[in-house]
Each structure stands twice: as structure tokens, then as C-alpha cells.
Scaffold this motif. Structure first.
Motif, PDB file in Angstrom:
ATOM      1  N   ASP A  27       0.837  -1.199   0.000  1.00  0.00           N
ATOM      2  CA  ASP A  27       0.000   0.000   0.000  1.00  0.00           C
ATOM      3  C   ASP A  27       0.876   1.254   0.000  1.00  0.00           C
ATOM      4  O   ASP A  27       2.110   1.169  -0.024  1.00  0.00           O
ATOM      5  CB  ASP A  27      -0.976  -0.012   1.177  1.00  0.00           C
ATOM      6  CG  ASP A  27      -0.288   0.005   2.539  1.00  0.00           C
ATOM      7  OD1 ASP A  27       0.905   0.363   2.628  1.00  0.00           O
ATOM      8  OD2 ASP A  27      -0.969  -0.345   3.515  1.00  0.00           O
ATOM      9  N   ASN A  80       3.382  -1.058   3.199  1.00  0.00           N
ATOM     10  CA  ASN A  80       3.073  -2.287   3.928  1.00  0.00           C
ATOM     11  C   ASN A  80       2.552  -3.338   2.955  1.00  0.00           C
ATOM     12  O   ASN A  80       1.746  -3.030   2.073  1.00  0.00           O
ATOM     13  CB  ASN A  80       1.996  -2.031   4.990  1.00  0.00           C
ATOM     14  CG  ASN A  80       2.455  -1.084   6.048  1.00  0.00           C
ATOM     15  OD1 ASN A  80       3.565  -1.197   6.554  1.00  0.00           O
ATOM     16  ND2 ASN A  80       1.611  -0.131   6.390  1.00  0.00           N
ATOM     17  N   SER A  84       0.071  -5.613   1.731  1.00  0.00           N
ATOM     18  CA  SER A  84      -1.345  -5.525   2.057  1.00  0.00           C
ATOM     19  C   SER A  84      -2.263  -6.396   1.221  1.00  0.00           C
ATOM     20  O   SER A  84      -3.444  -6.493   1.520  1.00  0.00           O
ATOM     21  CB  SER A  84      -1.809  -4.066   1.912  1.00  0.00           C
ATOM     22  OG  SER A  84      -1.090  -3.244   2.802  1.00  0.00           O
ATOM     23  N   ALA A 139      -6.524  -3.107   4.849  1.00  0.00           N
ATOM     24  CA  ALA A 139      -6.408  -2.602   3.477  1.00  0.00           C
ATOM     25  C   ALA A 139      -7.680  -2.786   2.655  1.00  0.00           C
ATOM     26  O   ALA A 139      -7.718  -2.412   1.487  1.00  0.00           O
ATOM     27  CB  ALA A 139      -5.248  -3.302   2.772  1.00  0.00           C
TER      28      ALA A 139
END
Length: 102
Positions: free
Chosen positions: A33, A37, A39, A62
């Protein structure tokens, strides 16, 4: 979008991983993301000039249309001359993205 919440049956996860690993035209992508991260996992299959989207699994934090839209846009950038085709379960989410990009 789907979310795997129960890994109690690891045989199903293993079967799915084996299915993707059994053909060079089947690919799994990890997606980060905007906060960098991990996600999402996206499972696709290349069929000529089509990219069939079989799986889109987002982490709980997410799960949003904006993230799925970003994922589809990035996939289209990876395969600019291909048509993206969603699985039946992803049709509504995919159509949202498609509506934004027409």
C-alpha cells in the motif's frame, strides 16, 4: 475482494499454491500500500492477450475500493496490451475500477 480469516485447513492453501506453481502463466503478486506495507495478494493467469484475475486477497486494514482500484491500475500498467478479466467473485469490485477508467 476476499479475506482469508481461517487457515485451519492448510491443505486448501497448499492446493492453491500448488495450482499457481504448476504453470508459468499463473502468477501471484504481493502488493504494498502507499505506506509501504504488504497488504494484498493478487492471483492472475495469462491467457493470450487476457489477464484473468482469479484472486484478490486484502489484509483487513487494506480492504477498500481505493486499494482494489490501485491494484487493478497497477496490474493494467504491468500488462498494458492485455485485457483484464475478473473472476465472477471480483466482478463488482472490478466494475468499480473499470467505471473510473473509462
Amino acid at each position: 475482494m476476499s479475506l482469508i480469516t481461517d487457515f485451519s485447513n492448510m491443505d486448501l492453501v497448499t492446493q492453491e499454491m500448488n495450482w499457481y506453481g504448476s504453470d508459468d502463466n499463473r502468477l501471484l503478486y504481493l502488493w504494498k500500500d502507499k505506506s509501504n506495507n504488504w497488504s494484498a495478494v493478487l492471483g492472475v493467469e495469462l491467457n493470450g492477450k487476457q489477464v484473468t484475475i482469479h484472486q484478490l486477497i486484502l489484509a483487513p486494514q487494506a480492504m477498500s475500493l481505493s486499494n482494489s482500484d490501485a491494484i487493478f491500475s497497477e496490474l493494467q500498467e504491468l500488462f498494458p496490451k492485455h485485457t483484464l478479466v475478473p473472476s465472477f467473485s471480483l466482478k463488482n469490485v472490478f466494475n468499480h475500477w473499470k467505471g473510473l477508467n473509462q
